[in-house]
Design an enzyme around this catalytic site. Structure first.
Site, PDB file in Angstrom:
ATOM      1  N   SER A 127      62.694 -16.212 -27.362  1.00 19.84           N
ATOM      2  CA  SER A 127      61.889 -15.344 -26.493  1.00 19.84           C
ATOM      3  C   SER A 127      61.511 -14.040 -27.191  1.00 19.84           C
ATOM      4  O   SER A 127      62.269 -13.529 -28.028  1.00 19.84           O
ATOM      5  CB  SER A 127      62.709 -15.023 -25.248  1.00 19.84           C
ATOM      6  OG  SER A 127      62.189 -13.913 -24.572  1.00 19.84           O
ATOM      7  N   TYR A 150      55.160 -12.808 -25.205  1.00 15.75           N
ATOM      8  CA  TYR A 150      54.650 -12.060 -24.068  1.00 15.75           C
ATOM      9  C   TYR A 150      53.650 -11.086 -24.642  1.00 15.75           C
ATOM     10  O   TYR A 150      53.980 -10.364 -25.596  1.00 15.75           O
ATOM     11  CB  TYR A 150      55.756 -11.238 -23.406  1.00 15.75           C
ATOM     12  CG  TYR A 150      56.672 -11.990 -22.487  1.00 15.75           C
ATOM     13  CD1 TYR A 150      56.176 -12.759 -21.436  1.00 15.75           C
ATOM     14  CD2 TYR A 150      58.047 -11.894 -22.627  1.00 15.75           C
ATOM     15  CE1 TYR A 150      57.037 -13.414 -20.569  1.00 15.75           C
ATOM     16  CE2 TYR A 150      58.914 -12.538 -21.760  1.00 15.75           C
ATOM     17  CZ  TYR A 150      58.392 -13.298 -20.735  1.00 15.75           C
ATOM     18  OH  TYR A 150      59.240 -13.934 -19.877  1.00 15.75           O
ATOM     19  N   THR A 168      53.566 -17.252 -22.718  1.00 16.85           N
ATOM     20  CA  THR A 168      53.963 -17.295 -21.306  1.00 16.85           C
ATOM     21  C   THR A 168      52.959 -16.496 -20.479  1.00 16.85           C
ATOM     22  O   THR A 168      52.687 -15.329 -20.781  1.00 16.85           O
ATOM     23  CB  THR A 168      55.388 -16.732 -21.139  1.00 16.85           C
ATOM     24  OG1 THR A 168      56.275 -17.565 -21.894  1.00 16.85           O
ATOM     25  CG2 THR A 168      55.826 -16.727 -19.687  1.00 16.85           C
ATOM     26  N   LYS A 198      52.671 -21.588 -21.295  1.00 18.34           N
ATOM     27  CA  LYS A 198      53.789 -21.818 -20.369  1.00 18.34           C
ATOM     28  C   LYS A 198      53.595 -21.033 -19.076  1.00 18.34           C
ATOM     29  O   LYS A 198      53.330 -19.831 -19.126  1.00 18.34           O
ATOM     30  CB  LYS A 198      55.085 -21.355 -21.056  1.00 18.34           C
ATOM     31  CG  LYS A 198      56.329 -21.374 -20.199  1.00 18.34           C
ATOM     32  CD  LYS A 198      57.544 -21.113 -21.073  1.00 18.34           C
ATOM     33  CE  LYS A 198      58.825 -21.143 -20.285  1.00 18.34           C
ATOM     34  NZ  LYS A 198      59.052 -19.925 -19.497  1.00 18.34           N
ATOM     35  N   HIS A 204      58.724 -20.495 -14.124  1.00 12.70           N
ATOM     36  CA  HIS A 204      59.613 -19.543 -14.775  1.00 12.70           C
ATOM     37  C   HIS A 204      61.029 -19.634 -14.193  1.00 12.70           C
ATOM     38  O   HIS A 204      61.728 -18.636 -14.033  1.00 12.70           O
ATOM     39  CB  HIS A 204      59.065 -18.119 -14.614  1.00 12.70           C
ATOM     40  CG  HIS A 204      59.380 -17.198 -15.756  1.00 12.70           C
ATOM     41  ND1 HIS A 204      58.444 -16.793 -16.677  1.00 12.70           N
ATOM     42  CD2 HIS A 204      60.524 -16.572 -16.126  1.00 12.70           C
ATOM     43  CE1 HIS A 204      59.003 -15.966 -17.543  1.00 12.70           C
ATOM     44  NE2 HIS A 204      60.269 -15.814 -17.227  1.00 12.70           N
ATOM     45  N   ARG A 246      61.806 -17.324 -11.196  1.00 11.11           N
ATOM     46  CA  ARG A 246      62.156 -15.920 -11.428  1.00 11.11           C
ATOM     47  C   ARG A 246      60.971 -14.984 -11.259  1.00 11.11           C
ATOM     48  O   ARG A 246      61.101 -13.780 -11.413  1.00 11.11           O
ATOM     49  CB  ARG A 246      62.735 -15.764 -12.837  1.00 11.11           C
ATOM     50  CG  ARG A 246      63.975 -16.593 -13.044  1.00 11.11           C
ATOM     51  CD  ARG A 246      64.342 -16.728 -14.503  1.00 11.11           C
ATOM     52  NE  ARG A 246      64.878 -15.525 -15.084  1.00 11.11           N
ATOM     53  CZ  ARG A 246      66.137 -15.111 -14.943  1.00 11.11           C
ATOM     54  NH1 ARG A 246      66.983 -15.818 -14.243  1.00 11.11           N
ATOM     55  NH2 ARG A 246      66.544 -14.003 -15.519  1.00 11.11           N
ATOM     56  N   ASP A 298      59.011 -27.659 -16.859  1.00  9.24           N
ATOM     57  CA  ASP A 298      60.354 -27.087 -16.719  1.00  9.24           C
ATOM     58  C   ASP A 298      60.531 -26.543 -15.306  1.00  9.24           C
ATOM     59  O   ASP A 298      59.635 -26.658 -14.472  1.00  9.24           O
ATOM     60  CB  ASP A 298      60.674 -26.040 -17.806  1.00  9.24           C
ATOM     61  CG  ASP A 298      60.127 -24.637 -17.561  1.00  9.24           C
ATOM     62  OD1 ASP A 298      59.746 -24.306 -16.427  1.00  9.24           O
ATOM     63  OD2 ASP A 298      60.080 -23.871 -18.532  1.00  9.24           O
TER      64      ASP A 298
HETATM   65  C1  LIG Z   1      68.040 -15.851 -17.923  1.00 11.28           C
HETATM   66  C2  LIG Z   1      66.656 -16.346 -18.151  1.00 11.28           C
HETATM   67  C3  LIG Z   1      65.804 -15.632 -18.985  1.00 11.28           C
HETATM   68  C4  LIG Z   1      64.499 -16.083 -19.211  1.00 11.28           C
HETATM   69  N1  LIG Z   1      63.699 -15.402 -20.075  1.00 11.28           N
HETATM   70  C5  LIG Z   1      62.474 -15.891 -20.370  1.00 11.28           C
HETATM   71  C6  LIG Z   1      61.662 -15.276 -21.352  1.00 11.28           C
HETATM   72  O1  LIG Z   1      62.036 -14.292 -21.964  1.00 11.28           O
HETATM   73  N2  LIG Z   1      60.447 -15.816 -21.601  1.00 11.28           N
HETATM   74  C7  LIG Z   1      59.980 -16.942 -20.937  1.00 11.28           C
HETATM   75  O2  LIG Z   1      58.874 -17.392 -21.200  1.00 11.28           O
HETATM   76  N3  LIG Z   1      60.749 -17.535 -20.014  1.00 11.28           N
HETATM   77  C8  LIG Z   1      61.970 -17.060 -19.731  1.00 11.28           C
HETATM   78  N4  LIG Z   1      62.752 -17.704 -18.812  1.00 11.28           N
HETATM   79  C9  LIG Z   1      62.261 -18.933 -18.156  1.00 11.28           C
HETATM   80  C10 LIG Z   1      62.653 -20.155 -18.974  1.00 11.28           C
HETATM   81  O3  LIG Z   1      61.961 -20.199 -20.190  1.00 11.28           O
HETATM   82  C11 LIG Z   1      62.351 -21.453 -18.186  1.00 11.28           C
HETATM   83  O4  LIG Z   1      61.006 -21.450 -17.799  1.00 11.28           O
HETATM   84  C12 LIG Z   1      63.226 -21.610 -16.959  1.00 11.28           C
HETATM   85  O5  LIG Z   1      64.546 -21.196 -17.212  1.00 11.28           O
HETATM   86  C13 LIG Z   1      63.221 -23.064 -16.516  1.00 11.28           C
HETATM   87  O6  LIG Z   1      63.947 -23.245 -15.356  1.00 11.28           O
HETATM   88  P1  LIG Z   1      65.497 -23.709 -15.321  1.00 11.28           P
HETATM   89  O7  LIG Z   1      66.312 -22.503 -15.640  1.00 11.28           O
HETATM   90  O8  LIG Z   1      65.691 -24.190 -13.938  1.00 11.28           O
HETATM   91  O9  LIG Z   1      65.649 -24.797 -16.376  1.00 11.28           O
HETATM   92  C14 LIG Z   1      64.056 -17.263 -18.569  1.00 11.28           C
HETATM   93  C15 LIG Z   1      64.917 -17.973 -17.734  1.00 11.28           C
HETATM   94  C16 LIG Z   1      66.218 -17.523 -17.532  1.00 11.28           C
HETATM   95  C17 LIG Z   1      67.120 -18.332 -16.643  1.00 11.28           C
END
Ligand SMILES: Cc1cc2nc3c(=O)[nH]c(=O)nc-3n(C[C@H](O)[C@H](O)[C@H](O)COP(=O)(O)O)c2cc1C
Length: 418
Positions: free
Chosen positions: A135, A159, A185, A275, A299, A302, A330
């Protein structure tokens, strides 16, 4: 019933006392049979603010709950009497083989979850023959991740910040370090509201308050690692002290649009993945730009709460653009069976976020290995029980998506002509 005295000769062969495993970590991880088990271990071993940052979603966490529910609401339709003595769960992604049908998704602040952080993820991915994504908000440098996974496939997640030159300087470093793909992303114009973080007063770096100190007492290993390793900082950004949401809002550029995406594509010599696609229309627009793959993702729940469920969106997007671009998925994957279901509905690849981080928190590199091992076993077993010998043999007939959530008016929303 005739009774007799117990005879040692008869019950002795039944007594199989296992030699106790001396390595406590290995014992702990081997006892975890599911990603949910790893999550429970992770929760015990990681300070509350760090665990909640990983585990939580935005607002009421409905997006995440629904995405997981959608996988639970799958009905598998097995085909019987097929020779499934061998199954091949490898696939081709971006024109190269992957040993397993998933990659490690990009996650920020990873050394907060466990001091081994991205190095554990990248080296485990390399050993398993799957790609690793770093990331922009990573806590290990682009070059150090490259060194941890020198012969594997590394992808850099971008990003776009307000300071374009600095964003693109990172992209140049990723190209110089041999990264294969750029993952852009697009679902973070502003930060989602992660209420657990606000309630926990979660900051980067962690703030020591009486509450955090109290919470640290039963988690000595995490704190020992935290205090005796390189200070937690972003590997690609200036030092920051404040809340995560403030950081994101200070950095991210809410003006980024499709022209910017086309511009980024023109700058990057390798494969380009987008993404965070959440509608069929956006999937079409992104596919028309000629990108290599798009990821249906909210995401991990989130960002926007009550966002579309990527797994529900999958069949239509595959139908519309599946011939032009690789469609990946995902969000919500907690089991190998979820990955099988996604492939049955046309996903060309998947990514795991929390499943990887729960393993990491449960046991560093070995914990990530255990995550991969658990998912691999579940994928192989599910495929055998379905009568599918390779991922290519999976079809939508293998999986019925049961609808729990339908719009009241069937003409509305992305289910309209599903
Ligand atoms: C703690 C955490 C940090 C994340 N940070 C990023 C990030 O910096 N960049 C990004 O594109 N996605 C980020 N994501 C999203 C993940 O890349 C991914 O899309 C997501 O975790 C998929 O869902 P899942 O946790 O149910 O497998 C983050 C997810 C989590 C759980």
């Amino acid at each position: 019933m005739k009774r007799q005295l117990p005879r040692v000769r008869e019950f002795a062969p039944l007594m199989r006392f296992k030699r106790p495993a001396l390595n406590r970590k290995r014992r702990r991880l081997q006892a975890a049979l599911t990603i949910g088990d790893l999550r429970r271990i992770a929760r015990r071993r990681t300070p509350k603010a760090a665990f909640d940052y990983t585990d939580g979603g935005a607002e009421k966490e409905i997006s995440l709950a629904r995405a997981r529910q959608a996988f639970s609401d799958v009905e598998f339709n097995p085909q019987i009497l097929r020779d499934v003595s061998t199954v091949d769960i490898g696939c081709s992604v971006l024109d190269r083989p992957s040993q397993l049908p998933f990659a490690i998704a990009p996650t920020g602040f990873t050394r907060l979850m466990h001091a081994e952080g991205e190095v554990a993820g990248a080296s485990a991915a390399g050993a398993a023959g799957i790609p690793f994504s770093l990331s922009t908000m990573g806590t290990t440098s682009i070059e150090d991740v490259g060194a941890a996974n020198p012969d594997g496939r590394n992808w850099f997640q971008l990003y776009m910040w307000k300071d374009r030159d600095r964003s693109m300087a990172l992209v140049d470093r990723a190209a110089a370090a041999g990264y294969e793909a750029l993952v852009v992303t697009v679902d973070v114009p502003v930060a989602g509201s992660r209420l657990r973080d606000v309630r926990n007063g979660m900051t980067i770096p962690p703030t020591l308050t009486p509450r955090t100190v109290l919470n640290a007492i039963p988690r000595p290993a995490w704190w020992f690692n935290f205090l005796t390793t390189e200070p937690l900082a972003f590997a690609s950004l200036d030092t920051w002290s404040g809340t995560v949401a403030d950081l994101l809002d200070t950095m991210f550029d809410p003006t980024v649009d499709f022209d910017d995406l086309a511009w980024i594509k023109a700058q990057w010599p390798g494969k380009l993945i987008v993404k965070g696609i959440q509608t069929v229309d956006d999937a079409k627009k992104v596919a028309a730009l000629g990108v290599d793959a798009l990821i249906l993702s909210n995401h991990g729940g989130r960002q926007l709460d009550r966002a579309p469920v990527p797994f529900h969106l999958l069949p239509r997007v595959v139908r519309e653009v599946g011939d032009e671009v690789e469609v990946w998925l995902d969000t919500g994957i907690m089991s190998g069976a979820d990955i099988v279901a996604a492939f049955a509905h046309g996903a060309r690849f998947t990514m795991i976020g929390r499943a990887y981080l729960y393993g990491l928190m449960a046991g560093g590199r070995e914990g990530v290995d255990r995550t991969i091992e658990i998912l691999t076993g579940q994928i192989e077993r599910t495929m055998r029980l379905l009568g599918a010998r390779s991922l290519a043999e999976l079809t939508p007939e293998h999986v019925t998506q049961l609808h729990r959530l339908r719009p009241l008016d069937e003409r509305c929303g992305h289910y309209a002509d599903a």
